[in-house]
Design a protein around this motif. Structure first.
Motif, PDB file in Angstrom:
ATOM      1  N   ARG A 244      12.689 -90.265   0.798  1.00 35.67           N
ATOM      2  CA  ARG A 244      12.821 -89.230   1.716  1.00 35.67           C
ATOM      3  C   ARG A 244      12.834 -89.944   3.098  1.00 35.67           C
ATOM      4  O   ARG A 244      13.258 -89.235   4.158  1.00 35.67           O
ATOM      5  N   ARG A 245      11.534 -90.617   3.245  1.00 38.77           N
ATOM      6  CA  ARG A 245      11.546 -91.266   4.460  1.00 38.77           C
ATOM      7  C   ARG A 245      12.428 -92.287   4.945  1.00 38.77           C
ATOM      8  O   ARG A 245      12.922 -92.201   6.160  1.00 38.77           O
ATOM      9  N   GLN A 246      13.155 -92.919   4.211  1.00 47.04           N
ATOM     10  CA  GLN A 246      14.182 -93.642   4.453  1.00 47.04           C
ATOM     11  C   GLN A 246      15.416 -92.566   4.973  1.00 47.04           C
ATOM     12  O   GLN A 246      16.091 -93.040   5.917  1.00 47.04           O
ATOM     13  N   HIS A 247      15.438 -91.565   4.465  1.00 52.45           N
ATOM     14  CA  HIS A 247      16.603 -90.740   4.937  1.00 52.45           C
ATOM     15  C   HIS A 247      16.353 -90.310   6.291  1.00 52.45           C
ATOM     16  O   HIS A 247      17.378 -89.957   6.860  1.00 52.45           O
ATOM     17  N   SER A 248      15.179 -90.239   6.635  1.00 51.77           N
ATOM     18  CA  SER A 248      14.924 -89.892   8.066  1.00 51.77           C
ATOM     19  C   SER A 248      15.115 -91.120   9.150  1.00 51.77           C
ATOM     20  O   SER A 248      14.963 -90.766  10.401  1.00 51.77           O
ATOM     21  N   GLY A 249      15.499 -92.075   8.454  1.00 52.49           N
ATOM     22  CA  GLY A 249      15.824 -93.172   9.564  1.00 52.49           C
ATOM     23  C   GLY A 249      14.843 -94.254   9.609  1.00 52.49           C
ATOM     24  O   GLY A 249      15.109 -95.240  10.481  1.00 52.49           O
ATOM     25  N   SER A 250      13.706 -94.248   8.805  1.00 51.17           N
ATOM     26  CA  SER A 250      12.815 -94.916   9.368  1.00 51.17           C
ATOM     27  C   SER A 250      12.719 -96.342   8.806  1.00 51.17           C
ATOM     28  O   SER A 250      12.083 -97.309   9.242  1.00 51.17           O
ATOM     29  N   LYS A 251      13.643 -96.792   7.940  1.00 46.36           N
ATOM     30  CA  LYS A 251      13.581 -97.959   7.245  1.00 46.36           C
ATOM     31  C   LYS A 251      15.078 -98.730   7.745  1.00 46.36           C
ATOM     32  O   LYS A 251      15.309 -99.742   7.334  1.00 46.36           O
ATOM     33  N   ALA A 252      15.589 -98.296   8.932  1.00 40.24           N
ATOM     34  CA  ALA A 252      17.020 -98.887   9.301  1.00 40.24           C
ATOM     35  C   ALA A 252      16.657 -99.978  10.642  1.00 40.24           C
ATOM     36  O   ALA A 252      17.695-100.413  10.858  1.00 40.24           O
ATOM     37  N   VAL A 253      15.602-100.213  11.015  1.00 39.93           N
ATOM     38  CA  VAL A 253      15.372-100.867  12.144  1.00 39.93           C
ATOM     39  C   VAL A 253      15.445-102.535  11.558  1.00 39.93           C
ATOM     40  O   VAL A 253      14.801-102.893  10.657  1.00 39.93           O
ATOM     41  N   VAL A 254      16.229-103.304  12.533  1.00 40.97           N
ATOM     42  CA  VAL A 254      16.496-104.730  12.201  1.00 40.97           C
ATOM     43  C   VAL A 254      15.551-105.478  12.728  1.00 40.97           C
ATOM     44  O   VAL A 254      15.324-105.298  14.218  1.00 40.97           O
ATOM     45  N   ASP A 255      14.537-106.203  12.224  1.00 43.05           N
ATOM     46  CA  ASP A 255      13.309-106.851  12.969  1.00 43.05           C
ATOM     47  C   ASP A 255      14.061-108.331  13.226  1.00 43.05           C
ATOM     48  O   ASP A 255      14.498-108.906  12.197  1.00 43.05           O
ATOM     49  N   PRO A 256      13.594-109.015  14.320  1.00 42.35           N
ATOM     50  CA  PRO A 256      13.819-110.477  14.798  1.00 42.35           C
ATOM     51  C   PRO A 256      13.113-111.615  13.894  1.00 42.35           C
ATOM     52  O   PRO A 256      13.459-112.689  14.305  1.00 42.35           O
ATOM     53  N   THR A 257      12.048-111.134  13.371  1.00 49.71           N
ATOM     54  CA  THR A 257      11.103-112.370  13.040  1.00 49.71           C
ATOM     55  C   THR A 257      11.402-113.071  12.071  1.00 49.71           C
ATOM     56  O   THR A 257      11.346-114.267  12.318  1.00 49.71           O
ATOM     57  N   LEU A 258      12.397-112.675  10.950  1.00 53.30           N
ATOM     58  CA  LEU A 258      12.888-113.613  10.262  1.00 53.30           C
ATOM     59  C   LEU A 258      13.742-114.955  10.548  1.00 53.30           C
ATOM     60  O   LEU A 258      13.447-115.990  10.405  1.00 53.30           O
ATOM     61  N   PRO A 259      14.724-114.503  11.370  1.00 54.60           N
ATOM     62  CA  PRO A 259      15.545-115.602  12.051  1.00 54.60           C
ATOM     63  C   PRO A 259      14.640-116.432  12.919  1.00 54.60           C
ATOM     64  O   PRO A 259      14.984-117.641  13.052  1.00 54.60           O
ATOM     65  N   GLY A 260      13.760-115.690  13.588  1.00 54.41           N
ATOM     66  CA  GLY A 260      12.924-116.414  14.470  1.00 54.41           C
ATOM     67  C   GLY A 260      12.037-117.649  13.929  1.00 54.41           C
ATOM     68  O   GLY A 260      11.778-118.601  14.168  1.00 54.41           O
ATOM     69  N   LEU A 261      11.506-117.630  12.533  1.00 56.60           N
ATOM     70  CA  LEU A 261      10.754-118.203  11.729  1.00 56.60           C
ATOM     71  C   LEU A 261      11.630-119.230  10.863  1.00 56.60           C
ATOM     72  O   LEU A 261      11.300-120.521  11.032  1.00 56.60           O
ATOM     73  N   LEU A 262      12.834-118.853  10.591  1.00 58.96           N
ATOM     74  CA  LEU A 262      13.667-120.023   9.878  1.00 58.96           C
ATOM     75  C   LEU A 262      14.701-120.613  10.874  1.00 58.96           C
ATOM     76  O   LEU A 262      15.307-121.614  10.319  1.00 58.96           O
ATOM     77  N   GLY A 263      14.925-120.023  12.044  1.00 60.18           N
ATOM     78  CA  GLY A 263      15.934-120.928  13.051  1.00 60.18           C
ATOM     79  C   GLY A 263      17.334-120.864  12.492  1.00 60.18           C
ATOM     80  O   GLY A 263      18.169-121.567  12.767  1.00 60.18           O
ATOM     81  N   ARG A 264      17.570-119.442  11.710  1.00 60.55           N
ATOM     82  CA  ARG A 264      19.058-119.232  11.344  1.00 60.55           C
ATOM     83  C   ARG A 264      19.150-117.671  11.287  1.00 60.55           C
ATOM     84  O   ARG A 264      17.820-117.002  11.098  1.00 60.55           O
ATOM     85  N   PRO A 265      20.372-117.093  11.233  1.00 64.21           N
ATOM     86  CA  PRO A 265      20.341-115.668  10.786  1.00 64.21           C
ATOM     87  C   PRO A 265      19.785-115.461   9.475  1.00 64.21           C
ATOM     88  O   PRO A 265      20.017-116.086   8.534  1.00 64.21           O
ATOM     89  N   ALA A 266      19.428-114.411   9.450  1.00 60.89           N
ATOM     90  CA  ALA A 266      19.020-113.843   7.865  1.00 60.89           C
ATOM     91  C   ALA A 266      20.666-113.559   7.159  1.00 60.89           C
ATOM     92  O   ALA A 266      21.267-113.169   7.637  1.00 60.89           O
ATOM     93  N   ARG A 267      20.328-113.616   5.850  1.00 60.05           N
ATOM     94  CA  ARG A 267      21.713-113.406   5.204  1.00 60.05           C
ATOM     95  C   ARG A 267      21.951-112.022   4.867  1.00 60.05           C
ATOM     96  O   ARG A 267      20.930-111.062   5.028  1.00 60.05           O
ATOM     97  N   THR A 268      23.405-111.946   4.836  1.00 60.52           N
ATOM     98  CA  THR A 268      23.903-110.447   4.734  1.00 60.52           C
ATOM     99  C   THR A 268      23.821-109.981   3.340  1.00 60.52           C
ATOM    100  O   THR A 268      23.622-110.976   2.393  1.00 60.52           O
ATOM    101  N   PHE A 269      23.899-108.709   3.031  1.00 56.47           N
ATOM    102  CA  PHE A 269      24.043-108.328   1.747  1.00 56.47           C
ATOM    103  C   PHE A 269      25.251-108.802   1.178  1.00 56.47           C
ATOM    104  O   PHE A 269      25.405-109.098  -0.098  1.00 56.47           O
ATOM    105  N   ARG A 270      26.434-108.949   1.857  1.00 58.09           N
ATOM    106  CA  ARG A 270      27.697-109.513   1.283  1.00 58.09           C
ATOM    107  C   ARG A 270      27.259-110.848   0.946  1.00 58.09           C
ATOM    108  O   ARG A 270      27.898-111.303  -0.126  1.00 58.09           O
ATOM    109  N   ASP A 271      26.450-111.768   1.690  1.00 56.62           N
ATOM    110  CA  ASP A 271      26.077-113.201   1.074  1.00 56.62           C
ATOM    111  C   ASP A 271      25.442-113.099  -0.358  1.00 56.62           C
ATOM    112  O   ASP A 271      25.671-113.810  -0.991  1.00 56.62           O
TER     113      ASP A 271
END
Length: 288
Positions: A244-271
């Motif tokens: 229900r909380r996801q339905h309110s939009g609370s889990k939709a934010v994309v965070d830049p931490t992962l690509p900042g740590l790995l030095g590459r874009p995060a993999r997509t769901f299609r990937d």
């Protein structure tokens, strides 16, 4: 010495694949025979969070540990005392992104926050990994896709910035093998590059599989019935509250931490899905 727990789980097995071959690794497992992705030089030992003696043995001479626990139990409490006694210097803990959301008050998230607090108060150096939902959670749809080309889930249009478990494991390996001063005290929220709903994930799988998949939204009561068939009632309620909380939009934010740590874009769901299509494909040899 690196100790890995949860080696038969979604993240643990991926972590093992990413640890360098020249680092000493010990794998603690309740059922050592189920560990299938151990590096050639790794040592697999029996260990059980409810068996203090096995924890003491597993933690001997360990510098850094990867800790994966079930948030609805006392495993963190049981692990930290022998880890401190063994002189462990650094624990990389798998947590969840929900702990940072003040509106997340479900039972599972409250326990995850409590376990993070225990680690921070332990006196051991810590790194917290806080992923959003794993893309691999969609594997729970595989049976209904294979049998009926249908996906069923609640709140089909609510989006989640889900993350590839392999990306989370790569961050874990980085924290486990890097210099302590680079990651001790780090709390990393890890997301994918795009927020997707279950219906959008279904559409992407349909294209990749070349199948006319359809999405059927479950009512909250239908979702509860399905969850209570698999989990205790209090856990099912916590999962529904999270949905229900996801339905309110609370889990939709994309965070830049992962690509900042790995030095590459995060993999997509299609990937991710492209790498796992065989799990969703109907078996052409199965009888009708």
């Amino acid at each position: 010495m690196i100790l890995v727990t949860g080696a038969t789980g979604t993240i643990g097995r991926e972590v093992l694949r990413r640890l360098p071959s020249d680092r000493p690794v010990r794998i603690m497992a309740r059922h050592p025979e189920r560990v299938t992705d151990a590096p050639p030089a790794a040592r697999i030992v029996h260990g059980d969070f409810t068996d203090p003696a096995s924890l003491t043995d597993a933690l001997h001479n360990v510098h850094t540990a990867f800790l994966v626990t079930n948030p609805d139990g006392d495993d963190d409490t049981r692990f930290l005392d022998p880890a401190r006694a063994a002189g462990v210097r650094h624990i990389v803990k798998l947590s969840a992104a929900a702990v940072t959301d003040p509106a997340a008050t479900d039972l599972i998230t409250r326990r995850q926050r409590h376990n993070e607090d225990l680690l921070r108060a332990s006196g051991i150096g810590w790194t917290l990994l806080r992923p959003r939902a794993f893309m691999s959670n969609t594997l729970s749809w595989a049976r209904s896709i294979r049998s009926g080309q249908v996906v069923r889930a609640p709140y089909g249009t609510s989006a989640n910035a889900c993350v590839d478990p392999g990306d989370v494991a790569e961050v874990a390996a980085l924290a486990l093998t890097g210099r302590d001063q680079d990651h001790v005290g780090g709390a990393y929220t890890l997301t994918g590059p795009q927020a997707l709903s279950a219906s959008e994930q279904t559409a992407q799988l349909a294209v990749l599989l070349g199948l006319p998949l359809r999405f059927e939204e479950l009512s909250p009561q239908q979702a509860r019935t399905g969850l209570e068939a698999r989990y205790p009632a209090d856990i099912a309620s916590a999962l529904l509250e999270s949905a229900r909380r996801q339905h309110s939009g609370s889990k939709a934010v994309v965070d830049p931490t992962l690509p900042g740590l790995l030095g590459r874009p995060a993999r997509t769901f299609r990937d991710w899905a492209s790498d796992h299509l065989d799990a969703f494909r109907p078996d052409p040899t199965a009888s009708n």
